[in-house]
Design a protein around this motif. Structure first.
Motif, PDB file in Angstrom:
ATOM      1  N   ALA A   1     -10.845  -9.883  17.722  1.00 48.05           N
ATOM      2  CA  ALA A   1     -11.335  -8.617  18.265  1.00 48.05           C
ATOM      3  C   ALA A   1     -12.565  -8.840  19.150  1.00 48.05           C
ATOM      4  O   ALA A   1     -12.687  -8.233  20.218  1.00 48.05           O
ATOM      5  N   VAL A   2     -13.464  -9.705  18.711  1.00 46.60           N
ATOM      6  CA  VAL A   2     -14.667  -9.981  19.500  1.00 46.60           C
ATOM      7  C   VAL A   2     -14.302 -10.700  20.794  1.00 46.60           C
ATOM      8  O   VAL A   2     -14.798 -10.358  21.870  1.00 46.60           O
ATOM      9  N   ALA A   3     -13.400 -11.676  20.704  1.00 43.80           N
ATOM     10  CA  ALA A   3     -12.991 -12.418  21.904  1.00 43.80           C
ATOM     11  C   ALA A   3     -12.294 -11.496  22.904  1.00 43.80           C
ATOM     12  O   ALA A   3     -12.542 -11.578  24.112  1.00 43.80           O
ATOM     13  N   LYS A   4     -11.436 -10.603  22.412  1.00 45.62           N
ATOM     14  CA  LYS A   4     -10.762  -9.656  23.303  1.00 45.62           C
ATOM     15  C   LYS A   4     -11.757  -8.689  23.940  1.00 45.62           C
ATOM     16  O   LYS A   4     -11.601  -8.302  25.095  1.00 45.62           O
ATOM     17  N   ALA A   5     -12.776  -8.307  23.188  1.00 46.84           N
ATOM     18  CA  ALA A   5     -13.807  -7.425  23.750  1.00 46.84           C
ATOM     19  C   ALA A   5     -14.578  -8.133  24.856  1.00 46.84           C
ATOM     20  O   ALA A   5     -14.861  -7.539  25.903  1.00 46.84           O
ATOM     21  N   LEU A   6     -14.898  -9.401  24.638  1.00 50.99           N
ATOM     22  CA  LEU A   6     -15.598 -10.172  25.671  1.00 50.99           C
ATOM     23  C   LEU A   6     -14.733 -10.328  26.918  1.00 50.99           C
ATOM     24  O   LEU A   6     -15.211 -10.197  28.043  1.00 50.99           O
TER      25      LEU A   6
ATOM     26  N   GLY B   1      -7.415 -25.345  20.503  1.00 46.97           N
ATOM     27  CA  GLY B   1      -7.945 -26.268  19.509  1.00 46.97           C
ATOM     28  C   GLY B   1      -7.493 -25.965  18.096  1.00 46.97           C
ATOM     29  O   GLY B   1      -6.377 -25.499  17.854  1.00 46.97           O
ATOM     30  N   ALA B   2      -8.388 -26.225  17.147  1.00 48.50           N
ATOM     31  CA  ALA B   2      -8.077 -26.047  15.737  1.00 48.50           C
ATOM     32  C   ALA B   2      -7.805 -24.579  15.419  1.00 48.50           C
ATOM     33  O   ALA B   2      -7.031 -24.268  14.506  1.00 48.50           O
ATOM     34  N   TYR B   3      -8.396 -23.663  16.179  1.00 50.70           N
ATOM     35  CA  TYR B   3      -8.166 -22.239  15.950  1.00 50.70           C
ATOM     36  C   TYR B   3      -6.712 -21.876  16.244  1.00 50.70           C
ATOM     37  O   TYR B   3      -6.082 -21.133  15.491  1.00 50.70           O
TER      38      TYR B   3
ATOM     39  N   LYS C   1     -16.015 -22.784  14.420  1.00 49.87           N
ATOM     40  CA  LYS C   1     -16.165 -22.382  15.812  1.00 49.87           C
ATOM     41  C   LYS C   1     -14.780 -22.108  16.384  1.00 49.87           C
ATOM     42  O   LYS C   1     -13.947 -22.998  16.462  1.00 49.87           O
ATOM     43  N   ALA C   2     -14.547 -20.857  16.784  1.00 47.30           N
ATOM     44  CA  ALA C   2     -13.280 -20.489  17.404  1.00 47.30           C
ATOM     45  C   ALA C   2     -13.394 -20.735  18.903  1.00 47.30           C
ATOM     46  O   ALA C   2     -14.305 -20.234  19.550  1.00 47.30           O
ATOM     47  N   VAL C   3     -12.468 -21.525  19.438  1.00 51.58           N
ATOM     48  CA  VAL C   3     -12.498 -21.879  20.859  1.00 51.58           C
ATOM     49  C   VAL C   3     -11.373 -21.135  21.578  1.00 51.58           C
ATOM     50  O   VAL C   3     -10.221 -21.151  21.137  1.00 51.58           O
ATOM     51  N   PHE C   4     -11.737 -20.492  22.675  1.00 49.25           N
ATOM     52  CA  PHE C   4     -10.780 -19.799  23.527  1.00 49.25           C
ATOM     53  C   PHE C   4     -10.917 -20.347  24.937  1.00 49.25           C
ATOM     54  O   PHE C   4     -12.044 -20.537  25.420  1.00 49.25           O
ATOM     55  N   LEU C   5      -9.796 -20.603  25.586  1.00 52.39           N
ATOM     56  CA  LEU C   5      -9.812 -20.974  26.996  1.00 52.39           C
ATOM     57  C   LEU C   5      -9.856 -19.692  27.805  1.00 52.39           C
ATOM     58  O   LEU C   5      -9.270 -18.684  27.414  1.00 52.39           O
TER      59      LEU C   5
ATOM     60  N   ILE D   1     -21.841 -14.688  16.134  1.00 53.95           N
ATOM     61  CA  ILE D   1     -21.830 -13.433  15.385  1.00 53.95           C
ATOM     62  C   ILE D   1     -21.805 -13.789  13.912  1.00 53.95           C
ATOM     63  O   ILE D   1     -20.808 -14.297  13.405  1.00 53.95           O
ATOM     64  N   GLY D   2     -22.900 -13.554  13.250  1.00 56.64           N
ATOM     65  CA  GLY D   2     -23.016 -13.940  11.845  1.00 56.64           C
ATOM     66  C   GLY D   2     -22.896 -15.442  11.721  1.00 56.64           C
ATOM     67  O   GLY D   2     -23.593 -16.200  12.398  1.00 56.64           O
ATOM     68  N   SER D   3     -21.992 -15.901  10.883  1.00 52.60           N
ATOM     69  CA  SER D   3     -21.804 -17.337  10.699  1.00 52.60           C
ATOM     70  C   SER D   3     -20.709 -17.895  11.600  1.00 52.60           C
ATOM     71  O   SER D   3     -20.420 -19.083  11.563  1.00 52.60           O
ATOM     72  N   THR D   4     -20.085 -17.044  12.421  1.00 52.17           N
ATOM     73  CA  THR D   4     -18.992 -17.463  13.292  1.00 52.17           C
ATOM     74  C   THR D   4     -19.489 -17.686  14.711  1.00 52.17           C
ATOM     75  O   THR D   4     -20.248 -16.882  15.244  1.00 52.17           O
ATOM     76  N   THR D   5     -19.032 -18.765  15.310  1.00 52.52           N
ATOM     77  CA  THR D   5     -19.340 -19.052  16.701  1.00 52.52           C
ATOM     78  C   THR D   5     -18.057 -18.937  17.513  1.00 52.52           C
ATOM     79  O   THR D   5     -17.037 -19.519  17.143  1.00 52.52           O
ATOM     80  N   ILE D   6     -18.109 -18.169  18.585  1.00 57.73           N
ATOM     81  CA  ILE D   6     -16.965 -18.009  19.477  1.00 57.73           C
ATOM     82  C   ILE D   6     -17.335 -18.645  20.800  1.00 57.73           C
ATOM     83  O   ILE D   6     -18.323 -18.254  21.422  1.00 57.73           O
ATOM     84  N   GLN D   7     -16.546 -19.620  21.204  1.00 55.59           N
ATOM     85  CA  GLN D   7     -16.822 -20.326  22.445  1.00 55.59           C
ATOM     86  C   GLN D   7     -15.708 -20.034  23.444  1.00 55.59           C
ATOM     87  O   GLN D   7     -14.526 -20.229  23.140  1.00 55.59           O
ATOM     88  N   LEU D   8     -16.086 -19.557  24.610  1.00 56.49           N
ATOM     89  CA  LEU D   8     -15.152 -19.347  25.706  1.00 56.49           C
ATOM     90  C   LEU D   8     -15.362 -20.493  26.682  1.00 56.49           C
ATOM     91  O   LEU D   8     -16.472 -20.683  27.188  1.00 56.49           O
ATOM     92  N   ARG D   9     -14.303 -21.268  26.926  1.00 56.80           N
ATOM     93  CA  ARG D   9     -14.390 -22.427  27.818  1.00 56.80           C
ATOM     94  C   ARG D   9     -13.569 -22.173  29.072  1.00 56.80           C
ATOM     95  O   ARG D   9     -12.377 -21.888  28.992  1.00 56.80           O
TER      96      ARG D   9
END
Length: 155
Positions: free
Chosen positions: A28-33, A45-47, A61-65, A75-83
């Protein structure tokens, strides 16, 4: 009440009777971004492997291309990385074939076991497996036999 999760990222918190306010899902956060920046995203990746059930590893760490700028949001203990990535990697964004290609790429050629192939045959919907062949040309050559095998299995 609106809650600020990170710079430019807000949500309406949901309350659990026992746990209290819940964090929003990573997707949800990645789609909002992506929606805010008018870009496309593709789990990687692993996600991606975890989403398909090919790995028990739950990445911190959730990785999105993305076809937008590279950025990291915590966000909290989660890291979202957009590459930021190439147009070829983003050609399958938002489709099952894109998720499968990224998950197989993460695992590597030598770690695609018969058990993992059977798991994919059981879990992927039959209608969507036929559509995998449309994006076959966008996958690396070593993935072609795996994708063909998944696509030809009938429900």
């Amino acid at each position: 009440m609106i809650r600020r999760l990170a710079r430019g990222v807000y949500d309406f918190p949901t309350d659990h009777p026992v746990l209290g306010p819940l964090q929003p899902s990573t997707d949800a956060v990645a789609k909002a971004l992506a929606g805010r920046d008018q870009t496309r995203i593709q789990p990687a990746g692993a996600y991606a492997a975890n989403l398909l059930g090919l790995s028990d590893q739950v990445p911190a760490k959730a990785v999105f291309l993305t076809d937008g700028p590279t950025r990291t949001v915590r966000i909290g203990s989660t890291t979202i990385q957009l590459r930021q990535t190439t147009a070829r990697n983003m050609a399958t964004a938002g489709r099952l074939s894109g998720l499968l290609i990224q998950a197989l790429r993460e695992l590597g050629k030598d770690h695609i076991t018969p058990q993992r192939r059977e798991h994919l045959k059981r879990t992927l919907p039959a209608k969507q497996r036929q559509e995998l062949l449309k994006d076959l040309r966008l996958a690396p050559a070593w993935m072609h036999p795996i994708i063909r095998e998944l696509a030809e299995v009938s429900a």
